[in-house]
Design an enzyme around this catalytic site. Structure first.
Site, mmCIF file in Angstrom:
data_model
loop_
_atom_site.group_PDB
_atom_site.id
_atom_site.type_symbol
_atom_site.label_atom_id
_atom_site.label_comp_id
_atom_site.label_asym_id
_atom_site.label_seq_id
_atom_site.Cartn_x
_atom_site.Cartn_y
_atom_site.Cartn_z
ATOM 1 N N PRO A 79 0.829 -1.213 0.000
ATOM 2 C CA PRO A 79 0.000 0.000 0.000
ATOM 3 C C PRO A 79 0.860 1.259 0.000
ATOM 4 C CG PRO A 79 -0.786 -1.560 1.651
ATOM 5 C CD PRO A 79 0.518 -2.090 1.153
ATOM 6 N N THR A 85 2.552 2.708 -2.486
ATOM 7 C CA THR A 85 3.753 2.769 -3.317
ATOM 8 C C THR A 85 3.526 3.479 -4.650
ATOM 9 O OG1 THR A 85 3.223 0.518 -4.041
ATOM 10 C CG2 THR A 85 4.876 0.752 -2.320
ATOM 11 N N GLY A 86 2.304 3.858 -4.959
ATOM 12 C CA GLY A 86 2.063 4.656 -6.152
ATOM 13 C C GLY A 86 1.360 3.940 -7.279
ATOM 14 N N LYS A 87 0.639 2.864 -6.992
ATOM 15 C CA LYS A 87 -0.052 2.123 -8.054
ATOM 16 C C LYS A 87 -1.172 2.968 -8.666
ATOM 17 C CE LYS A 87 -1.073 -1.250 -5.244
ATOM 18 N NZ LYS A 87 -0.369 -0.749 -4.043
ATOM 19 N N THR A 88 -2.004 3.534 -7.823
ATOM 20 C CA THR A 88 -3.097 4.366 -8.328
ATOM 21 C C THR A 88 -2.561 5.646 -8.956
ATOM 22 O OG1 THR A 88 -4.505 3.479 -6.571
ATOM 23 C CG2 THR A 88 -5.295 5.432 -7.723
ATOM 24 N N GLU A 103 16.353 1.219 27.317
ATOM 25 C CA GLU A 103 16.770 1.823 26.050
ATOM 26 C C GLU A 103 18.286 1.878 25.940
ATOM 27 O OE1 GLU A 103 14.725 2.296 23.723
ATOM 28 O OE2 GLU A 103 12.906 1.999 24.906
ATOM 29 N N HIS A 126 19.537 -1.451 24.630
ATOM 30 C CA HIS A 126 19.458 -1.545 23.170
ATOM 31 C C HIS A 126 20.643 -0.829 22.524
ATOM 32 C CE1 HIS A 126 15.631 -3.513 22.768
ATOM 33 N NE2 HIS A 126 14.964 -2.564 23.414
ATOM 34 N N ASP A 176 9.614 -5.945 21.824
ATOM 35 C CA ASP A 176 10.892 -6.599 21.511
ATOM 36 C C ASP A 176 10.692 -8.108 21.365
ATOM 37 O OD1 ASP A 176 12.066 -4.110 21.770
ATOM 38 O OD2 ASP A 176 12.599 -4.414 23.870
#
EC number: 3.4.24.-
Length: 643
Positions: A235, A237-240, A457, A460, A531
């Site tokens: 969805p 990505t520019g098809k329409t 955090e 990570h 996570d």
């Protein structure tokens, strides 16, 4: 459908109140036309009472209709008598002009002689025998039927589209196509210049337009014009957008509609609309038909026969298959379609001869993202020298629609702070807002919880900084954002293939948050939910999809056709399921222990980083370099966000 989709300014819109007013005027006209009764019904009486009225001289005239019914008009003097008070005024409290009484007569000849005698004696001024038409009674009998029919037509118009979408708004045209027609007269401003990136897809689409503009160029060599092209991709990505560019560029009629436009509550309407659509396209050939979200009507047949509406959808699909490549099809009509669920489409729809070309519209890479940014930045008032390369690197995995949203959000953020131009920080804030959600600075967090979030955090950040294939952090925050209590922005490498050691390093970095809680507090919390979800998916993919596990071997249980979702059984035995569960758990636990070991060896740096995070709430790459030193692993990295 009409050839011109522009609204007609000369079309008269009739208000319902005008119709209601017209109905009231009709009733008033009927009342006046039937004798000016001033909204007053004559009172019923009897022949004997009429004789007494006649003897008293209270009757002015009598009108006999059809020799059966007599209407009595009283004199002005009689109306002043209190005993006639009930008929002296009409419903509007005005003088009643009559008739005042009505009754059924017996023998008309005897009644006529009685009236002649009264006239001769001066007790009656006049009388008359008239025929009476029953058209008003017939009208009142038919009126309820007409009202019911009008209400039914009104409801059916609303159910079939309310007048929108061409012929579909009329109850008798419900089987007509709802497609919109775009041609050289239609104001479509989107062109291929507005479609950034997607070079391969644009080339294929442009060639299809060229087929219709200059077919001899291809047919002279013996080639045939393709029947259709299917645009497939995630969805946004520019098809329409590609289809809109075709509508803007093509000098041929372009019919556009959605797959759901074929779906209707009435049986057979979908197939009828398909027939009507292709009939219109053939009449205007050469032409292009664009069906957006074709999976609404093109799903594989015979997969869910328990639903009653399945037969209607299959009939619609069968008609579409026949029109695209069957007896009597016209080769000058090209069908474009778009979907992000190609795996559920029927195989007969996907074959060559119907959709000859399948054009995959993928997520843009860093170069294409730069081009997309340049398109969407054009209408914005931005600062001089804005680095589009930097913006492209900050948005890995973003689709064209996401980038358009980033640009719009950045402009809104700049306006919120009364800036004259949109700057680099506004775009960074827009990316954070879209990926992580809105900052919740007023969320109540206790000092103990804040310490735990900072340790999580920092864990990570520490593990990802020390592993070669893990993505290093660019930014870490402990400000609550969206549904998360903290967020970390990574700088991953955009890889085409991924090796096991790279996936294991990523899993280890993902488990760094929980490992940091274990090392620091010797207890864990629920903060690692996202996570655990991420690392479990990675481990399951390694074992069951990519064949990267030694015990399972080079076997995959992935079904690219998407048909496995209809099966109630697993594609492997119970013994294999036990092995898969054990291997997934072993992979996750091994990387968890690896993260714990890394953090044990660097516990002082972990705490130092957490303290800075508690103080500043946001830390960047420079803070990590000050504590851990320069990262030894040099690669061409692109940024990503992980929450």
């Amino acid at each position: 459908m009409a050839n011109d989709n522009k609204p007609n300014p000369n079309r008269v819109k009739i208000s319902p109140w005008i119709i209601y007013g017209a109905i009231i005027l009709i009733f008033i006209f009927i009342s006046v036309a039937t004798g000016g009764q001033n909204f007053s019904e004559p009172a019923k009486t009897t022949s004997s009472k009429f004789n007494s009225f006649l003897e008293q001289g209270a009757v002015e005239k009598v009108i006999i209709y059809n020799k059966t019914e007599a209407e009595v008009y009283l004199t002005a003097a009689a109306l002043k008598d209190p005993k006639f008070k009930a008929v002296a005024k009409d419903l509007l409290n005005r003088p009643n002009k009559g008739p005042h009484f009505v009754f059924d007569i017996g023998n008309d000849e005897i009644f006529q002689k009685k009236l002649e005698t009264a006239v001769a004696e001066g007790k009656l001024k006049d009388y008359n025998f008239l025929p009476k038409s029953n058209w008003t009674e017939i009208l009142f009998q038919l009126l309820p039927i007409l009202i019911i029919a009008a209400i039914w037509i009104f409801i059916m118009r609303r159910m079939s589209g309310g007048g929108a979408g061409g012929g579909g708004g009329q109850i008798f045209n419900i089987g007509k196509s709802k497609a919109r027609l775009f041609d050289e007269k239609t104001d479509i401003k989107t062109t291929f210049k507005d479609v950034a990136g997607l070079e391969g897809a644009k080339e294929e689409i442009q060639e299809i337009v060229e087929f219709l503009k200059n077919p001899e160029k291809y047919t002279n060599l013996g080639g045939k014009i393709p029947k259709g092209a299917l645009l497939v991709g995630p969805p946004g990505t520019g098809k329409t957008l590609l289809a809109k560019a075709v509508a803007g560029e093509a000098k041929v009629p372009f019919f556009s509609l959605s797959g759901s436009d074929f779906v209707e509550m009435f049986v057979g309407v979908g197939a009828s609309r398909v027939r009507d659509l292709f009939k219109q396209a053939k009449e205007k050939s050469p032409a292009i038909i664009f069906i957006d979200e074709i999976d609404a009507v093109g799903r594989a047949r015979g997969k869910n026969n328990m639903s009653g509406g399945n037969d209607e959808r299959e009939n619609t699909l069968n008609q579409l298959l026949t029109e695209m490549d069957g007896f009597g099809t016209n080769s000058n009509v090209i069908v474009l379609a778009a979907t992000n669920r190609a795996d559920v489409l029927d195989k007969a729809l996907m074959r060559a001869g119907r959709f000859d070309r399948q054009i995959f519209v993928d997520l843009p890479d860093v170069r294409e993202r730069k081009e997309i940014f340049e398109v969407h930045l054009a209408p914005l008032k931005k600062v001089e020298g804005l680095d589009t390369d930097f913006l492209a690197k900050q948005t890995p995995g973003f689709s064209g629609a996401d980038i358009a949203n980033v640009c719009n959000e950045a402009a809104l953020i700049a306006a919120r702070y009364d800036k004259k131009a949109v700057d680099k920080q506004d775009f960074l804030d827009a990316v954070d807002r879209i990926v992580g959600g809105l900052e919740k600075k007023n969320k109540i967090v206790t000092p103990e919880e804040k310490k735990a979030i900072a340790i999580h955090e920092a864990g990570h950040a520490t593990v990802s900084w020390m592993l070669e294939h893990a993505a290093p952090l660019v930014k870490v925050t402990i400000v609550p954002r969206g549904q998360s209590l903290g967020a970390a922005w990574y700088l991953p490498e955009e890889r085409l293939i991924v090796r096991p050691d790279q996936m294991l390093d990523e899993m280890c970095a993902t488990m760094g948050g929980r490992a940091a809680e274990k090392v620091t507090f010797n207890r864990i919390s629920t903060g690692a939910l996202s996570d655990l979800e991420k690392v479990t998916k990675q481990a399951r993919a390694m074992v069951t999809i990519y064949g990267l596990n030694d015990k399972i071997g080079n076997v995959t249980y992935y079904d690219s056709t998407g048909q496995s979702e209809y099966n109630f059984s697993k594609p492997y035995s119970e013994d294999t399921a036990i092995i898969i569960d054990k291997e997934i758990s072993a992979l996750i636990e091994s990387q968890y222990q690896r993260a714990i070991q890394l953090l044990e060896d660097n516990k002082d740096k972990l705490n130092q980083l957490a303290d800075i995070l508690i103080e500043k709430e946001v830390i960047f790459k420079d803070d990590l370099e000050a504590i851990f030193g320069k990262r030894n692993f040099d690669a061409n990295l692109q940024p990503e966000t992980d929450l």
